[in-house]
Design a protein around this motif. Structure first.
Motif, PDB file in Angstrom:
ATOM      1  N   ALA A   6     -52.679   2.813  35.769  1.00 26.19           N
ATOM      2  CA  ALA A   6     -52.456   1.255  35.075  1.00 26.19           C
ATOM      3  C   ALA A   6     -51.233   1.238  34.287  1.00 26.19           C
ATOM      4  O   ALA A   6     -50.853   0.039  34.337  1.00 26.19           O
ATOM      5  CB  ALA A   6     -53.752   1.449  34.189  1.00 26.19           C
ATOM      6  N   ALA A   7     -50.881   2.365  33.847  1.00 26.59           N
ATOM      7  CA  ALA A   7     -49.313   2.102  33.504  1.00 26.59           C
ATOM      8  C   ALA A   7     -48.439   1.515  34.347  1.00 26.59           C
ATOM      9  O   ALA A   7     -47.394   0.543  34.121  1.00 26.59           O
ATOM     10  CB  ALA A   7     -48.921   3.220  32.842  1.00 26.59           C
ATOM     11  N   GLY A   8     -48.398   2.332  35.720  1.00 24.20           N
ATOM     12  CA  GLY A   8     -47.188   1.780  36.517  1.00 24.20           C
ATOM     13  C   GLY A   8     -47.790   0.575  37.004  1.00 24.20           C
ATOM     14  O   GLY A   8     -46.824  -0.341  37.603  1.00 24.20           O
ATOM     15  N   ALA A   9     -49.044   0.148  37.160  1.00 29.13           N
ATOM     16  CA  ALA A   9     -49.260  -1.160  37.826  1.00 29.13           C
ATOM     17  C   ALA A   9     -49.093  -2.193  36.907  1.00 29.13           C
ATOM     18  O   ALA A   9     -48.523  -3.415  37.104  1.00 29.13           O
ATOM     19  CB  ALA A   9     -50.898  -1.301  37.964  1.00 29.13           C
ATOM     20  N   ARG A  10     -48.984  -1.983  35.457  1.00 25.55           N
ATOM     21  CA  ARG A  10     -48.362  -3.041  34.613  1.00 25.55           C
ATOM     22  C   ARG A  10     -46.916  -3.075  34.608  1.00 25.55           C
ATOM     23  O   ARG A  10     -46.458  -4.286  34.750  1.00 25.55           O
ATOM     24  CB  ARG A  10     -48.571  -2.683  33.015  1.00 25.55           C
ATOM     25  N   LEU A  11     -46.159  -2.188  34.924  1.00 26.50           N
ATOM     26  CA  LEU A  11     -44.733  -2.302  35.197  1.00 26.50           C
ATOM     27  C   LEU A  11     -44.458  -3.010  36.466  1.00 26.50           C
ATOM     28  O   LEU A  11     -43.561  -4.045  36.516  1.00 26.50           O
ATOM     29  CB  LEU A  11     -43.953  -0.840  35.192  1.00 26.50           C
ATOM     30  N   LEU A  12     -45.307  -2.703  37.326  1.00 30.11           N
ATOM     31  CA  LEU A  12     -45.145  -3.342  38.783  1.00 30.11           C
ATOM     32  C   LEU A  12     -45.785  -4.936  38.657  1.00 30.11           C
ATOM     33  O   LEU A  12     -44.550  -5.733  39.171  1.00 30.11           O
ATOM     34  CB  LEU A  12     -46.164  -2.851  39.716  1.00 30.11           C
TER      35      LEU A  12
ATOM     36  N   ALA B  39     -46.626   6.503  27.975  1.00 31.56           N
ATOM     37  CA  ALA B  39     -45.812   6.080  26.771  1.00 31.56           C
ATOM     38  C   ALA B  39     -44.579   5.299  27.271  1.00 31.56           C
ATOM     39  O   ALA B  39     -44.219   4.301  26.690  1.00 31.56           O
ATOM     40  CB  ALA B  39     -45.675   6.902  25.762  1.00 31.56           C
ATOM     41  N   GLN B  40     -43.776   6.169  28.161  1.00 33.88           N
ATOM     42  CA  GLN B  40     -42.698   5.727  28.574  1.00 33.88           C
ATOM     43  C   GLN B  40     -42.844   4.120  29.336  1.00 33.88           C
ATOM     44  O   GLN B  40     -41.998   3.376  29.194  1.00 33.88           O
ATOM     45  CB  GLN B  40     -41.847   6.630  29.446  1.00 33.88           C
ATOM     46  N   ALA B  41     -43.918   4.165  30.202  1.00 35.97           N
ATOM     47  CA  ALA B  41     -44.224   2.773  31.067  1.00 35.97           C
ATOM     48  C   ALA B  41     -44.442   1.795  29.750  1.00 35.97           C
ATOM     49  O   ALA B  41     -43.999   0.642  29.984  1.00 35.97           O
ATOM     50  CB  ALA B  41     -45.345   2.933  31.693  1.00 35.97           C
ATOM     51  N   ALA B  42     -45.109   2.033  28.765  1.00 34.53           N
ATOM     52  CA  ALA B  42     -45.274   1.021  27.552  1.00 34.53           C
ATOM     53  C   ALA B  42     -44.149   0.510  27.038  1.00 34.53           C
ATOM     54  O   ALA B  42     -43.984  -0.657  26.820  1.00 34.53           O
ATOM     55  CB  ALA B  42     -46.382   1.600  26.711  1.00 34.53           C
ATOM     56  N   ALA B  43     -43.157   1.568  26.790  1.00 33.85           N
ATOM     57  CA  ALA B  43     -41.960   1.332  26.173  1.00 33.85           C
ATOM     58  C   ALA B  43     -41.045   0.472  27.116  1.00 33.85           C
ATOM     59  O   ALA B  43     -40.289  -0.490  26.649  1.00 33.85           O
ATOM     60  CB  ALA B  43     -40.952   2.445  25.799  1.00 33.85           C
ATOM     61  N   LEU B  44     -41.043   0.858  28.290  1.00 33.44           N
ATOM     62  CA  LEU B  44     -40.120  -0.006  29.258  1.00 33.44           C
ATOM     63  C   LEU B  44     -40.706  -1.483  29.741  1.00 33.44           C
ATOM     64  O   LEU B  44     -39.936  -2.236  29.903  1.00 33.44           O
ATOM     65  CB  LEU B  44     -40.335   1.048  30.722  1.00 33.44           C
TER      66      LEU B  44
ATOM     67  N   GLY C 271     -35.404  -4.164  28.881  1.00 35.38           N
ATOM     68  CA  GLY C 271     -34.390  -4.436  29.900  1.00 35.38           C
ATOM     69  C   GLY C 271     -35.138  -5.303  31.073  1.00 35.38           C
ATOM     70  O   GLY C 271     -36.216  -5.983  30.707  1.00 35.38           O
ATOM     71  N   SER C 272     -34.541  -5.087  32.413  1.00 31.06           N
ATOM     72  CA  SER C 272     -35.119  -5.968  33.313  1.00 31.06           C
ATOM     73  C   SER C 272     -36.191  -5.282  33.876  1.00 31.06           C
ATOM     74  O   SER C 272     -36.521  -4.092  33.982  1.00 31.06           O
ATOM     75  CB  SER C 272     -34.093  -6.068  34.540  1.00 31.06           C
ATOM     76  N   PRO C 273     -36.970  -6.174  34.121  1.00 35.39           N
ATOM     77  CA  PRO C 273     -38.314  -5.475  34.930  1.00 35.39           C
ATOM     78  C   PRO C 273     -38.033  -4.790  36.263  1.00 35.39           C
ATOM     79  O   PRO C 273     -38.790  -3.432  36.216  1.00 35.39           O
ATOM     80  CB  PRO C 273     -39.248  -6.682  35.394  1.00 35.39           C
ATOM     81  N   ARG C 274     -37.153  -4.974  36.883  1.00 35.82           N
ATOM     82  CA  ARG C 274     -36.548  -4.112  38.227  1.00 35.82           C
ATOM     83  C   ARG C 274     -36.241  -2.975  37.648  1.00 35.82           C
ATOM     84  O   ARG C 274     -36.508  -1.946  38.355  1.00 35.82           O
ATOM     85  CB  ARG C 274     -35.678  -5.023  38.796  1.00 35.82           C
ATOM     86  N   ASP C 275     -35.343  -2.680  36.611  1.00 37.44           N
ATOM     87  CA  ASP C 275     -34.721  -1.439  36.447  1.00 37.44           C
ATOM     88  C   ASP C 275     -35.712  -0.605  35.588  1.00 37.44           C
ATOM     89  O   ASP C 275     -35.660   0.500  35.877  1.00 37.44           O
ATOM     90  CB  ASP C 275     -33.511  -1.681  35.369  1.00 37.44           C
ATOM     91  N   ALA C 276     -36.643  -1.296  34.992  1.00 39.56           N
ATOM     92  CA  ALA C 276     -37.667  -0.619  34.152  1.00 39.56           C
ATOM     93  C   ALA C 276     -38.698  -0.033  35.121  1.00 39.56           C
ATOM     94  O   ALA C 276     -39.087   1.237  35.214  1.00 39.56           O
ATOM     95  CB  ALA C 276     -38.512  -1.555  33.298  1.00 39.56           C
ATOM     96  N   LEU C 277     -39.139  -0.722  36.234  1.00 37.20           N
ATOM     97  CA  LEU C 277     -39.948   0.033  37.241  1.00 37.20           C
ATOM     98  C   LEU C 277     -39.225   1.040  37.954  1.00 37.20           C
ATOM     99  O   LEU C 277     -39.806   1.956  38.036  1.00 37.20           O
ATOM    100  CB  LEU C 277     -40.417  -1.222  38.176  1.00 37.20           C
TER     101      LEU C 277
ATOM    102  N   GLU D  16     -41.373 -11.518  37.764  1.00 36.02           N
ATOM    103  CA  GLU D  16     -40.149 -11.882  37.659  1.00 36.02           C
ATOM    104  C   GLU D  16     -39.503 -11.899  39.270  1.00 36.02           C
ATOM    105  O   GLU D  16     -38.255 -12.211  39.284  1.00 36.02           O
ATOM    106  CB  GLU D  16     -39.324 -10.751  36.984  1.00 36.02           C
ATOM    107  N   GLY D  17     -40.388 -11.675  40.340  1.00 34.66           N
ATOM    108  CA  GLY D  17     -39.624 -11.781  41.493  1.00 34.66           C
ATOM    109  C   GLY D  17     -38.849 -10.619  41.726  1.00 34.66           C
ATOM    110  O   GLY D  17     -38.006 -10.498  42.822  1.00 34.66           O
ATOM    111  N   ALA D  18     -39.018  -9.584  41.119  1.00 34.21           N
ATOM    112  CA  ALA D  18     -38.196  -8.387  41.526  1.00 34.21           C
ATOM    113  C   ALA D  18     -38.891  -7.400  42.156  1.00 34.21           C
ATOM    114  O   ALA D  18     -38.228  -6.187  42.481  1.00 34.21           O
ATOM    115  CB  ALA D  18     -37.843  -7.778  40.034  1.00 34.21           C
ATOM    116  N   ALA D  19     -40.112  -7.407  42.438  1.00 28.35           N
ATOM    117  CA  ALA D  19     -40.975  -6.274  43.325  1.00 28.35           C
ATOM    118  C   ALA D  19     -41.870  -7.251  44.338  1.00 28.35           C
ATOM    119  O   ALA D  19     -42.024  -8.274  43.986  1.00 28.35           O
ATOM    120  CB  ALA D  19     -41.693  -5.674  42.409  1.00 28.35           C
TER     121      ALA D  19
END
Length: 193
Positions: free
Chosen positions: A123-129, A67-72, A76-82, A135-138
């Motif tokens: 899968a939640a982590g993969a979506r954040l990644l 749920a946290q991953a979905a909210a993130l 904010g920025s994708p980099r900070d969210a990950l 965004e070029g942040a990872a």
């Protein structure tokens, strides 16, 4: 489920959580029952196997991290969210001794009671990644399975008394290797590339 049965189940889970934190995932079921002041048969009536007990114990944490991953994903920025999610995932996995080995096995074993929860979390982590990569942040040469393995590796460090003092610094090193761009976000000293 009746209210008294729910109360007993919740009590068993609370006692099991403490026992697993202290002794690891291989803690004796008899010890958990003894600590809960119930017979082993009562424990087994609620949780017929060790894996069923661990699934019930860990599922709440898995669900919260998903749920946290979905909210993130939308904040904010994708980099900070990950980076934030990685730090929280590593911290959660070090709460229960030995859980990383269990998770690594469960993600490959479709018959495991923990399989679905582990797959959902990966899968939640993969979506954040993927969002951070877009965004070029990872780094683009890793995927969700790699990310899951890196979390397990970092959590394993925290699980080793002789290496635990290095865990935060090494989190920064690994996060810096994953994350790209400028700024350090929540990696606390990571050296982004």
């Amino acid at each position: 489920m009746r209210a008294d049965a729910r109360k007993n189940r919740d009590h068993l889970l609370a006692v099991a959580g403490t026992a697993v934190t202290e002794q690891g995932v291989d803690v004796s079921l008899r010890d958990i029952a003894r600590r809960a002041d119930v017979g082993l048969a009562t424990l087994l009536r609620h949780f017929p196997t060790r894996e069923a007990l661990l699934d019930a114990l860990l599922r709440t944490g898995f669900d919260e991290l998903a749920a946290q991953a979905a909210a993130l994903e939308s904040l904010g920025s994708p980099r900070d969210a990950l980076a934030e999610w990685l730090r929280d995932f590593v911290a959660w996995t070090t709460e229960y001794r030995g859980v990383t080995t269990l998770m690594a096995a469960a993600i490959e074993d479709t018959e495991s009671a923990l399989h679905a929860s582990c797959v959902t979390l990966r899968a939640a982590g993969a979506r954040l990644l993927a969002r951070a990569q877009a965004e070029g942040a990872a780094r683009r040469d890793i995927d969700g399975a790699d990310l899951f393995a890196l979390v397990a590796m970092l959590a394993w460090l925290g699980d080793q008394p002789a290496l635990a003092s290095r865990a935060d610094r090494l989190f920064g090193v690994v996060a810096g290797a994953i994350l790209t761009g400028t700024g350090h976000g929540n990696t606390e000293g990571a050296d982004p590339r």
